[in-house]
Design a protein around this motif. Structure first.
Motif, PDB file in Angstrom:
ATOM      1  N   GLY A 107       1.102  -1.014   0.027  1.00  0.00           N
ATOM      2  CA  GLY A 107      -0.052   0.072  -0.139  1.00  0.00           C
ATOM      3  C   GLY A 107       0.677   1.541  -0.265  1.00  0.00           C
ATOM      4  N   THR A 108       0.318   2.403  -0.316  1.00  0.00           N
ATOM      5  CA  THR A 108       1.551   3.426  -0.318  1.00  0.00           C
ATOM      6  C   THR A 108       1.282   4.084   0.883  1.00  0.00           C
ATOM      7  OG1 THR A 108      -0.253   4.309  -2.006  1.00  0.00           O
ATOM      8  CG2 THR A 108       0.680   6.405  -1.603  1.00  0.00           C
ATOM      9  N   GLU A 109       0.484   3.743   2.144  1.00  0.00           N
ATOM     10  CA  GLU A 109       0.997   4.145   3.936  1.00  0.00           C
ATOM     11  C   GLU A 109       1.963   3.041   3.767  1.00  0.00           C
ATOM     12  OE1 GLU A 109      -1.381   4.961   7.893  1.00  0.00           O
ATOM     13  OE2 GLU A 109      -2.620   4.510   5.759  1.00  0.00           O
ATOM     14  N   SER A 110       2.567   2.135   3.113  1.00  0.00           N
ATOM     15  CA  SER A 110       3.141   1.477   3.784  1.00  0.00           C
ATOM     16  C   SER A 110       4.769   2.127   3.274  1.00  0.00           C
ATOM     17  CB  SER A 110       2.893  -0.539   3.658  1.00  0.00           C
ATOM     18  OG  SER A 110       1.655  -0.645   4.276  1.00  0.00           O
ATOM     19  N   GLU A 111       4.526   2.279   2.080  1.00  0.00           N
ATOM     20  CA  GLU A 111       5.473   2.943   1.584  1.00  0.00           C
ATOM     21  C   GLU A 111       6.258   4.126   2.279  1.00  0.00           C
ATOM     22  OE1 GLU A 111       5.591   2.872  -2.547  1.00  0.00           O
ATOM     23  OE2 GLU A 111       6.623   0.822  -1.959  1.00  0.00           O
ATOM     24  N   CYS A 112       4.938   4.981   2.200  1.00  0.00           N
ATOM     25  CA  CYS A 112       5.182   6.256   3.115  1.00  0.00           C
ATOM     26  C   CYS A 112       5.947   5.918   4.850  1.00  0.00           C
ATOM     27  CB  CYS A 112       3.879   6.558   3.182  1.00  0.00           C
ATOM     28  SG  CYS A 112       3.084   7.506   1.846  1.00  0.00           S
ATOM     29  N   ASN A 113       5.459   4.728   5.047  1.00  0.00           N
ATOM     30  CA  ASN A 113       6.483   4.284   6.906  1.00  0.00           C
ATOM     31  C   ASN A 113       7.353   3.718   5.882  1.00  0.00           C
ATOM     32  OD1 ASN A 113       3.486   5.440   7.436  1.00  0.00           O
ATOM     33  ND2 ASN A 113       3.208   2.894   8.107  1.00  0.00           N
ATOM     34  N   LEU A 114       7.887   3.150   4.808  1.00  0.00           N
ATOM     35  CA  LEU A 114       9.453   2.985   4.599  1.00  0.00           C
ATOM     36  C   LEU A 114      10.142   3.408   4.857  1.00  0.00           C
ATOM     37  CD1 LEU A 114      11.187  -0.049   4.330  1.00  0.00           C
ATOM     38  CD2 LEU A 114       9.792   0.304   1.622  1.00  0.00           C
ATOM     39  N   HIS A 115      10.023   4.407   4.232  1.00  0.00           N
ATOM     40  CA  HIS A 115      10.317   5.789   3.861  1.00  0.00           C
ATOM     41  C   HIS A 115      10.775   6.404   4.690  1.00  0.00           C
ATOM     42  CE1 HIS A 115      10.065   4.037  -0.503  1.00  0.00           C
ATOM     43  NE2 HIS A 115      11.445   4.588  -0.857  1.00  0.00           N
ATOM     44  N   GLY A 116       9.727   6.660   5.594  1.00  0.00           N
ATOM     45  CA  GLY A 116       9.428   8.096   6.675  1.00  0.00           C
ATOM     46  C   GLY A 116      10.279   7.745   7.625  1.00  0.00           C
ATOM     47  N   THR A 117      10.286   5.813   7.655  1.00  0.00           N
ATOM     48  CA  THR A 117      10.993   5.703   9.244  1.00  0.00           C
ATOM     49  C   THR A 117      12.938   5.621   8.334  1.00  0.00           C
ATOM     50  OG1 THR A 117       9.735   4.075   9.820  1.00  0.00           O
ATOM     51  CG2 THR A 117      11.284   3.571   9.922  1.00  0.00           C
ATOM     52  N   PHE A 118      13.076   5.277   7.371  1.00  0.00           N
ATOM     53  CA  PHE A 118      14.120   5.368   7.440  1.00  0.00           C
ATOM     54  C   PHE A 118      15.201   7.274   7.232  1.00  0.00           C
ATOM     55  CE2 PHE A 118      14.137   1.239   5.242  1.00  0.00           C
ATOM     56  CZ  PHE A 118      14.738   0.887   6.173  1.00  0.00           C
ATOM     57  N   GLU A 119      14.016   7.909   6.661  1.00  0.00           N
ATOM     58  CA  GLU A 119      14.350   9.543   7.100  1.00  0.00           C
ATOM     59  C   GLU A 119      14.833   9.569   7.868  1.00  0.00           C
ATOM     60  OE1 GLU A 119      13.189  10.983   3.379  1.00  0.00           O
ATOM     61  OE2 GLU A 119      14.549   9.871   2.130  1.00  0.00           O
ATOM     62  N   GLY A 120      13.465   9.382   8.719  1.00  0.00           N
ATOM     63  CA  GLY A 120      12.813  10.569   9.712  1.00  0.00           C
ATOM     64  C   GLY A 120      13.730  10.093  11.213  1.00  0.00           C
ATOM     65  N   LEU A 121      13.851   9.121  10.740  1.00  0.00           N
ATOM     66  CA  LEU A 121      14.950   8.790  12.339  1.00  0.00           C
ATOM     67  C   LEU A 121      16.469   8.705  12.056  1.00  0.00           C
ATOM     68  CD1 LEU A 121      13.749   4.485  12.898  1.00  0.00           C
ATOM     69  CD2 LEU A 121      13.089   7.126  14.716  1.00  0.00           C
ATOM     70  N   CYS A 122      16.686   9.449  10.549  1.00  0.00           N
ATOM     71  CA  CYS A 122      17.317  10.397  10.127  1.00  0.00           C
ATOM     72  C   CYS A 122      19.353   8.934  10.235  1.00  0.00           C
ATOM     73  CB  CYS A 122      18.887  10.600  11.450  1.00  0.00           C
ATOM     74  SG  CYS A 122      17.400  12.428  11.335  1.00  0.00           S
ATOM     75  N   TYR A 123      18.946   7.535   9.102  1.00  0.00           N
ATOM     76  CA  TYR A 123      19.434   7.167   9.766  1.00  0.00           C
ATOM     77  C   TYR A 123      20.742   7.365   8.467  1.00  0.00           C
ATOM     78  CZ  TYR A 123      17.438   3.241  12.410  1.00  0.00           C
ATOM     79  OH  TYR A 123      16.308   2.575  13.139  1.00  0.00           O
ATOM     80  N   CYS A 124      19.834   7.781   7.561  1.00  0.00           N
ATOM     81  CA  CYS A 124      21.125   8.177   6.832  1.00  0.00           C
ATOM     82  C   CYS A 124      20.479   8.863   5.541  1.00  0.00           C
ATOM     83  CB  CYS A 124      21.991   7.194   5.600  1.00  0.00           C
ATOM     84  SG  CYS A 124      21.026   5.838   5.229  1.00  0.00           S
ATOM     85  N   ALA A 125      21.186  10.470   4.927  1.00  0.00           N
ATOM     86  CA  ALA A 125      20.475  10.570   3.664  1.00  0.00           C
ATOM     87  C   ALA A 125      20.471   9.439   2.375  1.00  0.00           C
ATOM     88  CB  ALA A 125      20.613  12.052   3.478  1.00  0.00           C
TER      89      ALA A 125
END
Length: 659
Positions: free
Chosen positions: A440-458
């Motif tokens: 789903g679209t919301e799941s992909e938002c969660n996927l990318h938002g998790t990695f970037e929002g937690l400042c893992y890396c750009a």
């Protein structure tokens, strides 16, 4: 590291190529612009990760109680306790000496590297250690009640290898930033490689599937549970091999029972459902099992939520300031929904089995395993999937757990605590379920938002369609099974083949293990088989050693007779001044009361003596082999309890009421 201008240029055209487009998300997700590789934790995040690590380590208490609930003797309980302690000892050395530095490269998901054998980030080390240690402790429940149990040196070596080699190697392939890995972190711009040939951008149209593929395992559904479950499966197979080999030797020698083998009679199951949901409701200690599951459930929140390693918000300009400290809460909600859905299905199946097969009560052990299966299944995709996806993953976990139990029943694999179905089968389902419910679209938002929002890396992750993502997760699961299976076969195989008796003989001479006691010398130590598994004959050998050391009658028993097992105490019923006498007319014509007609044959139950465990097992077995109402109504025999009443009357009560 890219400056702000380069970073803005890199992300300004996200709709091109195969990159994910944030414009379709509900929130204005923004990339983290203030990433500093060597300033890993803020004060708040450091405290969060440290507390989570301590709670994750406490999961050992839950595993301990859960395994003790299946133990039937004090000896088995003591073995469980000492093995759990040794897991912690060996995993600490294995992870400190090998795993954290040389194999995983001392690399965090953010690409933070340190020098070999130097712990400059103790919080990170402790957090990763708790995961490696829990991977090693999973296998402890496989052989709790098996007559072939893991030797203490083998348990130590096993924990050392799992935490020091197997788990770190899998973590290197799915959590590092190496270009040869299958990790999503390899797309980080701030990775360790000097030439970031694997850095993905929005114009990388020519990349093939294998170059774009990555495995999603956020908190260790595969790296922890699938690896530990695979080791447990191989250990159970070696125990089955030893049992088959001894049975083959016994058949040649025309021996019907191994010397020293446990004489407890097991109830013979009449099918899979009778095996999984026995008529007596299960043999586990309910209080210990329930407390163990609650402790594991509690610690699992730290296991998954702590894997974010951050409670910081993304500090961008409005409207890009998103409170990413809410991601641990999203993970917790997904865990609750997964367990709620899976636990409900587990209770429904248990109630159906209780009603269909007329068992005494609902099997709480299988409900507890349903809860644990749901927790394992949500571990890989806990921050990525939607709430309804978490529910579906929990339901699927319980169904796959029963499939795993059916396979164990079919192939007659003795797995006391159902380690393989709970951790191995549901760990694999955790990886596959993440791919299925990430469409789903919301799941992909969660996927990318998790990695970037937690400042893992750009980073921008390449977009994968449903089939490509499912293929990547399946290949990742097979890779984990292959690595852990190879190491398990290698380590357990060597320990199984190498005999232990030569070492015992030398150690007994060097360490003076055959002392003279009261003028008598005990029999020499004798161990059978290899270093991996104990043998039932060794119990007989140890009992023989104790015989000349003291008088058997001095320990409160009588001298053992010809038919009494070696080392067993002869039981003498206590004398009582209020011994009841059964009238002579009752022996031939017993009365019938509210509990039914009593057998005319006198028994120990009729005279107030509690039946032995083997008598209860035989009674239960014979009652279940009957037909009609006797198959379900006569589960436990009714017994006359003779009371020394003033009027000489007798009362007929059930066994449960007497006990």
């Amino acid at each position: 590291m890219m400056d702000d201008a380069t970073l803005s240029s890199f992300f300004q055209n996200t709709s091109e190529g195969k990159c994910f487009n944030y414009s379709q998300c509900k929130f204005e997700w923004s990339p983290c612009k203030d990433f500093h590789p060597y300033s890993r934790y803020s004060d708040a995040s450091a405290a969060f990760v440290l507390i989570a690590s301590i709670v994750v380590f406490f999961m050992k208490a839950g595993f301990l109680l859960l395994e003790i609930s299946f133990a039937k003797t004090v000896k088995e309980k003591r073995k469980v306790v000492i093995v759990k302690h040794m897991d912690a000892f060996a995993s600490a050395f294995g992870f400190f000496l090998i795993g954290f530095d040389s194999i995983s490269g001392h690399t965090s998901p953010q690409g933070v590297h340190r020098a070999f054998f130097t712990i400059t980030d103790p919080i990170l080390w402790f957090f990763k250690f708790t995961f490696a240690s829990n991977t090693a402790t999973i296998i402890g429940g496989c052989l709790v009640t098996n007559k072939y149990k893991m030797r203490l040196p083998a348990a130590y070596i096993s924990a050392f290898v799992i935490s020091g080699i197997a788990h770190p190697l899998v973590a290197l392939l799915i959590w590092s930033d190496k270009c040869y890995s299958w990790s999503p972190y390899r797309f980080c711009e701030q990775g360790s490689e000097s030439n970031k040939t694997c850095f993905y951008n929005c114009t990388s149209e020519s990349w093939g599937l294998m170059k774009r593929m990555y495995v999603l395992d956020f908190a260790g559904g595969g790296a922890v549970h699938l690896v530990g479950g695979t080791f447990g499966l191989v250990l159970c197979l070696f125990a089955k091999l030893q049992e088959w080999w001894d049975a083959r030797k016994a058949a040649k020698e025309e021996r019907h029972q191994l010397v020293g083998e446990d004489d407890r009679e097991e109830i013979v199951a009449e099918g899979f459902w009778d095996w999984m949901y026995p008529v007596h409701g299960g043999e586990e200690l309910v209080s210990e099992a329930a407390l163990g599951v609650i402790i594991l459930w509690f610690c699992w929140f730290a296991f998954n939520c702590g894997s974010t390693e951050s409670v910081e918000a993304n500090k961008g300009a409005p409207p890009y300031e998103i409170p990413y400290h809410g991601i641990p809460s999203i993970i917790a909600i997904n865990m609750i929904m997964s367990v709620a859905a899976g636990g409900t299905v587990a209770v429904m199946i248990a109630v159906w089995a209780q009603t269909r097969y007329r068992t005494q009560s609902v099997n709480s052990s299988e409900v507890a395993n349903g809860i644990l299966s749901s927790l394992v299944a949500i571990t890989s995709g806990c921050p990525f999937v939607d709430y309804w996806g978490a529910c579906c993953i929990g339901v699927g976990a319980v169904l796959f757990y029963h499939i795993g139990c059916w396979l164990e029943y079919k192939f007659k694999i003795k797995d006391t605590a159902r380690i393989v179905p709970v951790h191995a089968v549901c760990g694999l389902w955790s990886l596959i379920g993440t791919a299925i419910f990430l469409a789903g679209t919301e799941s992909e938002c969660n996927l990318h938002g998790t990695f970037e929002g937690l400042c893992y890396c750009a980073l921008r992750l390449p977009r994968l369609n449903w089939a490509e993502r499912l293929l990547g997760q399946c290949l990742g699961g097979l890779m984990m099974i292959g690595i852990s299976g190879v190491f398990a076969l290698l380590v357990y195989g060597v320990l199984y083949i190498v005999p232990i008796q030569p070492f015992v003989y030398v150690a007994s001479k060097v360490l003076f293990l055959n002392p003279t006691y009261q003028g008598q010398k005990p029999a020499p130590l004798h161990y059978k088989g290899g270093w991996l598994l104990t043998h039932p004959d060794e119990d007989h050998s140890m009992q023989m050693m104790h015989q000349p050391l003291s008088d058997p009658t001095a320990r409160g028993g009588q001298a053992t007779g010809e038919n009494t097992p070696v080392g067993a105490r002869a039981h003498t019923p206590p004398k009582s001044n209020n011994t009841a006498t059964v009238p002579s007319n009752l022996e031939n014509d017993p009365p019938s009361g509210a509990c039914g007609t009593v057998s005319s044959q006198p028994s120990s139950q009729q005279y107030g003596t509690a039946p032995s465990s083997s008598q209860r097992a035989r009674t239960s077995t014979s009652s279940r082999q009957g037909t009609g109402s006797s198959q379900y109504g006569a589960i436990k025999s009714q017994a006359l309890h003779v009371n020394n009443l003033e009027d000489g009357s007798i009362s007929s009560v059930s066994e449960d009421e007497r006990l």
